[in-house]
Scaffold this motif. Structure first.
Motif: not given
Length: 731
Positions: A459-463, A469-471, A488-489
């Motif tokens: 899961r990845a969070a985008l602003d 902003t989060a992984f 990484y990441p």
């Protein structure tokens, strides 16, 4: 020159002999991995101490260096002696190599695995050559009554600067044998290397091409019988009873019996993975009669534990990745809050099946066990572990067990697990005869120690500005989760969560080329491409943005990669491929990954051929430090790329009630010649850093680059391996 103070005991370091005609033999019990090179050389003195870890210098100037480590095609048998020869300052054509047997008193880490042979042997091998060179210089200085500083060496000859005096190594070797090694030894400056960095042919190449006996299957001994095994047809089964009357009546068959082949629980090492510790052995005069007789043995099996289905394992993996771990592998910041406040969330799940190792040479081993000793010979990556286990199994002290290593026709991790060697020893002991155990392909593929099945969710969070902003990564695997929490990441984002889950199974699993990385790299790099697309960013620039954070202001202190070197291979592949340039008809995918202490970035170019995608070219940038042998290094990179593409497309082994559904290549699909890349171009970063791993790092990232390129070519994202099950057909 680099000055290094020696860290060893001189008495254990220098072992000499006064062989007929003179000569020097220098033994190194601190020499972690040494393996020299070239074809046989005539007139080399033979009467040396019987020591395995050493350099021999003959009175004719020829040099022999014993090779302690197993050779599985990773080319250490050429690269390691190049390191020794470089510091010894001899002509490469005057160097020859012999494979050493197992000797834990003389060597450490007689093991092939983890892409570590060159990395761990680098300094020791250099010291071996440099120390031998120094005692030769000391001997010449004494003979000529001149300072050592006035002497120089080149191609096995010592010269005096102030006169026309010169002498060959072989001529001064006897004098050198009486001298102690100085406290401080000079190593060459890498800029002065003449052998290291020069493309050099595989030292076993001529023998391989000529079909000379090098491999375990080639081995023959007087009086040797052939043995084959019958094991349960499914995981969870064991032998109840059997009838071998028809087999015993056949010509050339000597015996058929039941045999236990596993050490005690107390005697097991990590490499003793074997789901079938009791077998039926069929013994005869040669392979073909034994194969025929084996088919006539009637066996009754009984169920010891439930036979598992691939679908059941898939369900268990899915349940695991949907379960929050009690203790995460790593947590930075507040991932829950970051995901709650995200403008966009991208979530994807990836999976991969069990895989067999598919070595070209099936498992085999020779054993001759008597009441006094046990002699074993064969292709094994972990000889020291095998000897410990054989000792326990036979009830025989280790010092009475010898193990000699043949060249291996592939390993890929399978020959880390030496059950086939233990089986040979147990069969020989019970038969009272020397035997060579030979697996058929079906034996190998159905009793294999497989690459585990895996499943992972990212899961990845985008602003609102499309910054990540989060992984969050949560993975599950059979006999161990696949997630590397500190890679990484990790370190590139404030809010990060990594979780691992284990799923138990009675299907035997173990290391498969680039363990865990062989799955995680493809999944991770596919996911990052999709996140970059959602964010509206170029996939390389998206990755580089994350690296910029890891370089300038990393999150956490446990990140196990060098962000600048990691970003460096991406920048190099971007430059070499002219990434971003319009290329009509070419569909490109990119990937980058770190494993085995090395960094690899790749671009896969796909074109459409008669309506089907075809891998036209793979571009590969590698940072593995100093490249000892560019020719061998390129072979390793190219082999890993083709292997990775093939298994991403086709590799899978499935189970019904514990029985493997694929037992040979009629049902197990391998990559074909026409499906391999038309071209592979490799670029190595030249940074002077000590060498790191190379046998495995090129395989994991190509799976991601391939998936990303196939998406560009077909418009379909691929989340499950093998990709061909999604009707992907390669041109």
């Amino acid at each position: 020159m680099t000055l290094i103070k020696t860290q060893f005991n001189r008495r254990s370091f220098l072992k000499v002999s006064s062989a007929t005609g003179g000569g020097i033999m220098i033994g190194f019990n601190w020499l972690t991995s040494c393996q020299p090179a070239t074809e046989e050389v005539a007139d080399v003195p033979k009467e040396w101490f019987d020591v395995n870890a050493f350099i021999k210098i003959g009175d004719n100037g020829n040099v022999t260096i014993m090779s302690p480590n197993p050779e599985i095609g990773q080319n250490v048998k050429t690269a390691m002696p190049m390191i020794v020869a470089e510091e010894l300052d001899v002509d490469w054509k005057d160097v020859t190599v012999e494979q050493a047997g197992l000797n834990t008193e003389k060597y450490t880490r007689q093991l092939a695995g983890g892409s570590q042979s060159i990395r761990q042997g680098w300094q020791s091998l250099r010291m071996a050559g440099a120390s031998a060179r120094r005692v030769l210089l000391e001997a010449a200085a004494q003979q000529w009554s001149v300072p050592v500083g006035e002497l120089s060496t080149e191609n096995g000859t010592i010269s005096h600067t102030g006169s026309d005096k010169s002498i060959g190594y072989g001529e001064i070797a006897t004098t050198a044998a009486s001298l102690e090694v100085p406290e401080e030894i000079e190593l060459k400056d890498p800029k002065d290397f003449k052998i290291i960095g020069r493309p050099t042919k595989n030292v076993d190449g001529p023998a391989i091409v000529a079909g000379k006996p090098l491999f375990g299957l080639d081995l023959k001994r007087d009086g040797m019988l052939t043995a084959m095994i019958i094991h349960p047809p499914a995981f969870g089964m064991k032998i109840k009873d059997f009838d071998a009357s028809k087999a015993l009546a056949m010509k050339g068959i000597k015996d058929v019996f039941r045999v236990k082949t596993a050490p005690s629980d107390e005697g097991k090492t990590w490499s003793d993975i074997n789901a079938f510790p009791e077998l039926i052995a069929v013994i005869g005069e040669s392979t073909w009669p034994v194969m025929k007789a084996k088919k006539t043995v009637k066996v009754n099996w009984e169920q010891e534990s439930p036979g598992e289905n691939s679908q059941d394992i898939e369900v268990a993996l899915t349940e695991a990745i949907n379960t929050k771990a009690n203790e995460p592998s790593r947590k930075d910041g507040n991932p829950d809050a970051a995901f709650s406040n995200a403008a966009k969330v991208v979530e994807r799940t990836y999976s991969a099946p069990f895989l067999p190792h598919n070595t070209m040479e099936p498992m085999n081993f020779f054993a001759h066990v008597t009441a006094e000793k046990a002699d074993l010979v064969g292709p094994i990556q972990t000889p020291e572990n095998m000897r410990k286990s054989v000792s326990d199994l036979l009830g025989m002290p280790e010092e009475k067990i010898s193990i000699d290593m043949t060249r291996m026709g592939g390993g890929f991790g399978r020959r880390l697990y030496g059950n086939f060697g233990l089986e040979a020893a147990a069969i020989s002991q019970k038969a009272g005869a020397p035997i060579k155990l030979v697996y058929s392909r079906e034996d190998d593929m159905t009793q294999g120690t497989y690459r585990p099945a895996y499943k992972i969710t990212y899961r990845a969070a985008l602003d609102n500005d499309n910054n990540m902003t989060a992984f969050h990564v949560r993975g599950a695997g059979v006999q161990g989760g696949p997630v590397f929490a500190n890679r990484y990441p990790a370190g590139t984002v404030d809010n990060y969560l990594a979780e691992n889950h284990n799923v138990d199974s009675n299907i035997s699993t173990g290391a498969w080329r680039a363990p865990r990385s062989n799955f995680v790299a493809g999944a991770e790099q596919s996911f990052l491409d999709e996140v970059a697309e959602v964010a509206g960013k170029d996939p390389i620039e998206f990755r580089l943005e994350l690296f910029d954070r890891a370089i300038s202001n990393p999150v956490g202190e446990d990140n196990d990669y060098d962000a600048e070197r990691y970003a460096g291979v991406l920048k190099l592949i971007k430059e070499k491929t002219q990434w971003g340039q319009d290329m009509p008809g070419v569909h490109r995918g990119v990937s980058a990954y770190y494993c085995h202490n090395s960094y690899v970035a790749q671009v896969v170019d796909i074109v459409m051929d008669s309506g089907q995608p075809k891998v036209q070219k793979v571009w590969c940038a590698v940072d593995c430090g100093i490249v000892v042998n560019p020719e061998g290094a390129i072979n390793q990179v190219e082999g890993g790329i083709i292997d990775g593409i093939g298994h991403a497309l086709y590799g899978a082994i499935t189970f019904t009630d514990g029985k493997p559904n694929q037992s040979n290549y009629d049902k197990y699909r391998l990559i074909r010649s026409k499906e391999a890349p038309v071209e592979i171009e490799t670029f190595f970063v030249e940074n002077g850093v000590d060498p790191t791993g190379l046998g495995e790092p090129s395989l994991p990232p190509v799976m991601g680059a391939l998936a990303n390129a196939l998406y560009k070519a077909t418009g379909t994202r691929l989340y499950e391996q093998p990709f061909a099950q999604r009707d992907i057909k390669m041109g």
